[in-house]
Design an enzyme around this catalytic site. Structure first.
Site, mmCIF file in Angstrom:
data_model
loop_
_atom_site.group_PDB
_atom_site.id
_atom_site.type_symbol
_atom_site.label_atom_id
_atom_site.label_comp_id
_atom_site.label_asym_id
_atom_site.label_seq_id
_atom_site.Cartn_x
_atom_site.Cartn_y
_atom_site.Cartn_z
ATOM 1 N N ASP A 1 0.824 -1.212 0.000
ATOM 2 C CA ASP A 1 0.000 0.000 0.000
ATOM 3 C C ASP A 1 0.858 1.263 0.000
ATOM 4 O O ASP A 1 2.005 1.257 0.460
ATOM 5 C CB ASP A 1 -0.868 0.040 1.261
ATOM 6 C CG ASP A 1 -1.991 -0.992 1.251
ATOM 7 O OD1 ASP A 1 -2.056 -1.817 0.320
ATOM 8 O OD2 ASP A 1 -2.786 -0.974 2.205
ATOM 9 N N HIS B 1 -6.158 2.806 -4.211
ATOM 10 C CA HIS B 1 -6.060 3.104 -2.772
ATOM 11 C C HIS B 1 -6.447 4.574 -2.524
ATOM 12 O O HIS B 1 -5.929 5.190 -1.603
ATOM 13 C CB HIS B 1 -4.637 2.804 -2.298
ATOM 14 C CG HIS B 1 -4.473 2.654 -0.812
ATOM 15 N ND1 HIS B 1 -5.331 1.946 -0.007
ATOM 16 C CD2 HIS B 1 -3.509 3.138 0.029
ATOM 17 C CE1 HIS B 1 -4.911 2.005 1.254
ATOM 18 N NE2 HIS B 1 -3.813 2.724 1.302
ATOM 19 N N HIS C 1 4.097 -1.762 3.316
ATOM 20 C CA HIS C 1 4.014 -0.433 2.724
ATOM 21 C C HIS C 1 5.289 -0.074 1.960
ATOM 22 O O HIS C 1 6.372 -0.075 2.537
ATOM 23 C CB HIS C 1 3.728 0.595 3.818
ATOM 24 C CG HIS C 1 2.394 0.366 4.486
ATOM 25 N ND1 HIS C 1 2.207 -0.625 5.424
ATOM 26 C CD2 HIS C 1 1.191 0.948 4.291
ATOM 27 C CE1 HIS C 1 0.931 -0.624 5.793
ATOM 28 N NE2 HIS C 1 0.286 0.310 5.126
HETATM 29 ZN ZN LIG Z 1 -2.674 3.269 2.950
#
Ligand SMILES: [Zn+2]
Length: 224
Positions: free
Chosen positions: A34, A85, A185
């Protein structure tokens, strides 16, 4: 935080409609990333994934995709699945329907404009949702995807504890008869220059430690 908001923030909650976490396929593992694309960390991550010949799922922040188009094309060309996202990473538990639609639609248009391939997956920032989030995402042709293995990799300075925590969660999901939908991430929604060495390093360790009989899949493989 009231019960209603809590339900919208809880990854396993189905109160606001159908979401995808992980199917009952304990041998499968999907790596998801992400908050990218990130010009510093995403290329390093692509190298690790290529070394192990693994395809992953990336949930991209729309405004970062717009700033890193060549990198997005490279991710697509390497066979990774690209998901949505949002454009600016708001908490959708506190975002009205009009702005929610704009965040999702603009990002979908941007990624599809860059790659020419349809975007079918959407992950809400922080897992935050409102009653209209799912219907808006599905109306745009996207499934709402959550996760079932996460650790605070964004705060970590070393890869080892991040990998160890996630390997433990993979084991726990397998014993429960479930696939693992693991999130790390490769960027930061607030500070694109944030350090992500521990996150990228953890991927190499997880892949090197690869649990017996695990099959690496993308989230795309779970939506048919
Ligand atoms: Zn995020």
């Amino acid at each position: 935080m009231g019960g209603y908001a809590y339900a919208g923030m809880w990854p396993g909650s189905q109160i606001f409609g159908r979401t995808l976490t992980a199917p009952g396929l304990p041998s499968e593992l999907a790596l998801t990333f992400d908050d990218g694309p990130n010009p510093k960390w995403t290329p390093k991550l692509l190298e690790v994934l290529a070394r192990y010949e693994v395809k992953a799922t990336f949930f991209l922040i729309g405004q970062f995709a717009a700033q890193n188009k060549a990198l997005v094309r490279e991710m697509q060309a390497a066979g990774h699945v690209l998901g949505n996202h949002t454009w600016t990473h708001p908490n959708l538990a506190r975002t009205g329907p009009g702005r929610t639609r704009e965040e999702l639609a603009r990002t979908k248009r941007e990624i599809e404009g860059i790659t020419g391939a349809p975007v079918r997956l959407f992950r809400p920032p922080f897992g935050g949702r409102s009653p209209w989030t799912g219907p808006i995402a599905r109306g745009l042709g996207m499934e709402v995807v959550l996760w079932n293995a996460m650790t605070a990799d964004w705060d970590a300075t070393e890869a080892e504890p991040v990998a160890a925590a996630l390997l433990k969660k993979i084991g726990k999901n397998r014993r429960a008869g479930r696939a693992t939908n693991l999130v790390l991430h490769d960027g930061s929604h607030r500070m694109p220059e944030a350090e992500r060495g521990a996150s990228v390093g953890a991927v190499g360790r997880i892949l090197a430690a690869r649990v017996a009989n695990v099959r690496m899949v993308t989230v795309g493989a779970w939506v048919g």
